[in-house]
Enzyme design. Structure first.
Site, mmCIF file in Angstrom:
data_model
loop_
_atom_site.group_PDB
_atom_site.id
_atom_site.type_symbol
_atom_site.label_atom_id
_atom_site.label_comp_id
_atom_site.label_asym_id
_atom_site.label_seq_id
_atom_site.Cartn_x
_atom_site.Cartn_y
_atom_site.Cartn_z
ATOM 1 N N VAL A 15 -8.593 -10.651 -2.887
ATOM 2 C CA VAL A 15 -9.466 -9.991 -1.898
ATOM 3 C C VAL A 15 -10.129 -8.754 -2.507
ATOM 4 O O VAL A 15 -11.327 -8.512 -2.315
ATOM 5 C CB VAL A 15 -8.660 -9.593 -0.633
ATOM 6 C CG1 VAL A 15 -9.549 -8.822 0.340
ATOM 7 C CG2 VAL A 15 -8.081 -10.825 0.051
ATOM 8 N N ASN A 35 -2.409 -2.624 -11.220
ATOM 9 C CA ASN A 35 -1.431 -2.724 -12.311
ATOM 10 C C ASN A 35 -1.334 -4.154 -12.847
ATOM 11 O O ASN A 35 -0.485 -4.448 -13.677
ATOM 12 C CB ASN A 35 -0.046 -2.233 -11.855
ATOM 13 C CG ASN A 35 0.607 -3.182 -10.866
ATOM 14 O OD1 ASN A 35 -0.050 -4.082 -10.340
ATOM 15 N ND2 ASN A 35 1.892 -2.991 -10.608
ATOM 16 N N TYR A 146 8.101 -7.140 2.459
ATOM 17 C CA TYR A 146 6.651 -7.140 2.682
ATOM 18 C C TYR A 146 6.342 -6.638 4.091
ATOM 19 O O TYR A 146 5.558 -5.703 4.276
ATOM 20 C CB TYR A 146 6.137 -8.558 2.473
ATOM 21 C CG TYR A 146 4.635 -8.725 2.579
ATOM 22 C CD1 TYR A 146 3.781 -8.284 1.570
ATOM 23 C CD2 TYR A 146 4.067 -9.359 3.688
ATOM 24 C CE1 TYR A 146 2.403 -8.463 1.667
ATOM 25 C CE2 TYR A 146 2.693 -9.539 3.788
ATOM 26 C CZ TYR A 146 1.871 -9.097 2.768
ATOM 27 O OH TYR A 146 0.504 -9.276 2.868
HETATM 28 P P1 NAD Z 1 -3.343 -10.381 -4.534
HETATM 29 O O1 NAD Z 1 -1.931 -10.516 -4.929
HETATM 30 O O2 NAD Z 1 -4.358 -11.276 -5.154
HETATM 31 O O3 NAD Z 1 -3.868 -8.894 -4.714
HETATM 32 C C1 NAD Z 1 -3.025 -7.770 -4.704
HETATM 33 C C2 NAD Z 1 -3.454 -6.860 -5.848
HETATM 34 O O4 NAD Z 1 -2.643 -5.682 -5.839
HETATM 35 C C3 NAD Z 1 -3.256 -7.517 -7.217
HETATM 36 O O5 NAD Z 1 -4.391 -7.329 -7.998
HETATM 37 C C4 NAD Z 1 -2.045 -6.785 -7.781
HETATM 38 O O6 NAD Z 1 -2.015 -6.780 -9.188
HETATM 39 C C5 NAD Z 1 -2.225 -5.423 -7.169
HETATM 40 N N1 NAD Z 1 -0.974 -4.658 -7.135
HETATM 41 C C6 NAD Z 1 0.251 -5.095 -6.711
HETATM 42 N N2 NAD Z 1 1.145 -4.108 -6.845
HETATM 43 C C7 NAD Z 1 0.484 -3.042 -7.361
HETATM 44 C C8 NAD Z 1 0.873 -1.732 -7.762
HETATM 45 N N3 NAD Z 1 2.157 -1.322 -7.640
HETATM 46 N N4 NAD Z 1 -0.057 -0.903 -8.276
HETATM 47 C C9 NAD Z 1 -1.343 -1.309 -8.421
HETATM 48 N N5 NAD Z 1 -1.771 -2.527 -8.078
HETATM 49 C C10 NAD Z 1 -0.864 -3.393 -7.544
HETATM 50 O O7 NAD Z 1 -3.371 -10.567 -2.943
HETATM 51 P P2 NAD Z 1 -4.598 -10.573 -1.929
HETATM 52 O O8 NAD Z 1 -4.519 -11.827 -1.165
HETATM 53 O O9 NAD Z 1 -5.856 -10.212 -2.614
HETATM 54 O O10 NAD Z 1 -4.171 -9.403 -0.948
HETATM 55 C C11 NAD Z 1 -4.801 -8.121 -0.996
HETATM 56 C C12 NAD Z 1 -4.226 -7.248 0.109
HETATM 57 O O11 NAD Z 1 -4.504 -7.822 1.390
HETATM 58 C C13 NAD Z 1 -2.721 -7.078 0.005
HETATM 59 O O12 NAD Z 1 -2.393 -5.750 0.349
HETATM 60 C C14 NAD Z 1 -2.184 -8.023 1.056
HETATM 61 O O13 NAD Z 1 -0.961 -7.592 1.589
HETATM 62 C C15 NAD Z 1 -3.295 -7.985 2.104
HETATM 63 N N6 NAD Z 1 -3.308 -9.233 2.883
HETATM 64 C C16 NAD Z 1 -3.811 -10.373 2.335
HETATM 65 C C17 NAD Z 1 -3.772 -11.544 3.074
HETATM 66 C C18 NAD Z 1 -4.312 -12.847 2.528
HETATM 67 O O14 NAD Z 1 -4.156 -13.868 3.188
HETATM 68 N N7 NAD Z 1 -4.969 -12.882 1.395
HETATM 69 C C19 NAD Z 1 -3.220 -11.557 4.364
HETATM 70 C C20 NAD Z 1 -2.689 -10.373 4.865
HETATM 71 C C21 NAD Z 1 -2.759 -9.196 4.121
#
Ligand code: NAD
Ligand code: UDP
Length: 346
Positions: A15, A35, A146
């Site tokens: 996202v 990271n 989470y």
């Molecule tokens: P994703 O895992 O692709 O992206 C998360 C990003 O955060 C990754 O690039 C990861 O490397 C980075 N990250 C993780 N821990 C970190 C840290 N300690 N320091 C710096 N960077 C860190 O997941 P996504 O689907 O893109 O989700 C993005 C956000 O949206 C998240 O916070 C997730 O909880 C939220 N979300 C997503 C969904 C979905 O369906 N995609 C649904 C609900 C909430």
């Protein structure tokens, strides 16, 4: 006129990378911080040379100072296998990431967006879910790292808003899918598509009657940026597509769109897996005019195209590697291709 800066925490993720694209297109100077725990540099490779984009490798569990007008906090693994792999780190990422974003916002007067989740409703007893529902999270189960981490991040947002006047915006995001999901991420959409494309069995957990509502990523990004720019509203807003499907519905649709003969195989249902989930999006509609436009079938078709290209590239890389292993060194054409790809992929 000087450009305004947006800081995107988790900017190399699925996202986050789409959000960076949108903000750059809108004229923001964008700093992506990540990271690379689950994010991939290839998601932002096309932006790396843009004059208004920069990438900073940093863990949000450590403090950071990067003044900006807008701070989007998306840093946190979102796929259950990833966030459960190191649960303590997951909790700390949500809590400390939010805290550090809020402290930076306090120092520089930024507005903060928090990517919260439908998981704050746990395995909901109220269906569909309005923002007023307080949820049914198991605080000691394997999803708690989470769910509770995100709930604590919401509480930090509201406390900084009440006690220190920080402007906050909170989206409770429901299942979102699209290009740039990691094919091996473990979530349902990426699993089913890669399994169908590889001719493998589609793994349905439980009996497949549990439901989810799937939002195409472009629709989610519309909601995120318009919520961030809402002049006043600080409380949580559901963002997602309110159409609801069973897991078996999704398996059938993916099989049809991929023209796959892969059978479905049933696996045990993970503990605390929510039985049903669908957002009430009235608040987002009233406040932001939010209205998802991409039907599941169309969004899946675009996502399948992306995964096909990813798997093709992976196959080519593997055969190039096999060739190198066989000959002891790569032929010049393969060496050249590896240099180009190698700079973009992690
Ligand atoms: P994703 O895992 O692709 O992206 C998360 C990003 O955060 C990754 O690039 C990861 O490397 C980075 N990250 C993780 N821990 C970190 C840290 N300690 N320091 C710096 N960077 C860190 O997941 P996504 O689907 O893109 O989700 C993005 C956000 O949206 C998240 O916070 C997730 O909880 C939220 N979300 C997503 C969904 C979905 O369906 N995609 C649904 C609900 C909430
Ligand atoms: N699921 C499944 N097969 C898979 C991956 C997931 O049946 O290969 C199910 C999972 O048990 C859940 C739903 O699909 O009921 C959505 O799972 P996902 O991990 O994508 O996200 P969640 O909404 O559970 O966080």
């Amino acid at each position: 006129m000087s450009k305004q800066r947006a800081l995107v925490l988790g900017g190399a993720g699925f996202v986050g990378s789409h959000l960076c694209d949108r903000l750059v297109a809108q004229g923001w100077e964008v700093y992506a911080m990540d990271n690379l725990q689950t994010g991939r540099l290839q998601n932002i490779a096309h932006l790396r040379r843009h004059s208004r984009f920069a990438f900073v490798e940093h863990d949000v569990c450590e403090p950071f100072h990067m003044p900006a007008e807008r701070i989007y906090n998306l840093a946190c693994p979102a796929s259950p296998p990833h966030y459960q792999a190191d649960p303590v780190k997951t909790t700390l990422t949500s809590v400390l990431g939010a805290l550090h974003a809020l402290k930076l916002a306090t120092r520089c007067g930024a507005r903060v967006f928090q990517a919260s989740t439908s998981e704050v409703y746990g395995d909901p007893e109220v269906h569909p879910q309005p923002e007023t529902y307080r949820g049914a999270v198991n605080p000691i189960g394997p999803r708690a790292c989470y769910d509770e981490g995100k709930r604590c991040a919401e509480s930090l947002m509201m406390d900084f808003a009440r006690s220190r006047g920080v402007e906050v915006r909170i989206a409770r995001i429901f299942n979102t899918y699209g290009p740039r999901m990691d094919p091996d991420d473990g979530r349902i959409v990426s699993n089913f598509i890669t399994q169908a494309l590889r001719g493998e069995e589609l793994t349905v957990y439980g009996d497949g009657t549990q439901t989810r509502s799937f939002c195409y990523v472009d629709d989610l990004i519309d909601g995120i940026v318009s919520l961030m720019e809402h002049p006043t509203f600080a409380e949580p807003v559901n963002l997602g597509n309110p159409e609801e499907f069973t897991v078996l519905d999704l398996a059938e649709l993916v099989r049809e769109l991929v023209s796959s003969h892969s059978p479905v195989t049933f696996r045990p249902l993970p503990p605390d897996d929510p039985k049903m989930r669908r957002p009430i999006t009235q608040r987002a509609t009233d406040l932001l005019g939010f209205a998802p436009k991409v039907p599941l079938r169309a969004g899946l078709a675009r996502t399948i195209e992306y995964f096909e290209a990813q798997l093709d590239a992976e196959e080519k890389r593997q055969s190039a590697t096999a060739l190198i292993d066989k000959r002891g060194r790569a032929p010049s054409s393969v060496r050249a291709r590896r240099t180009v790809n190698g700079s973009a992929s992690r």
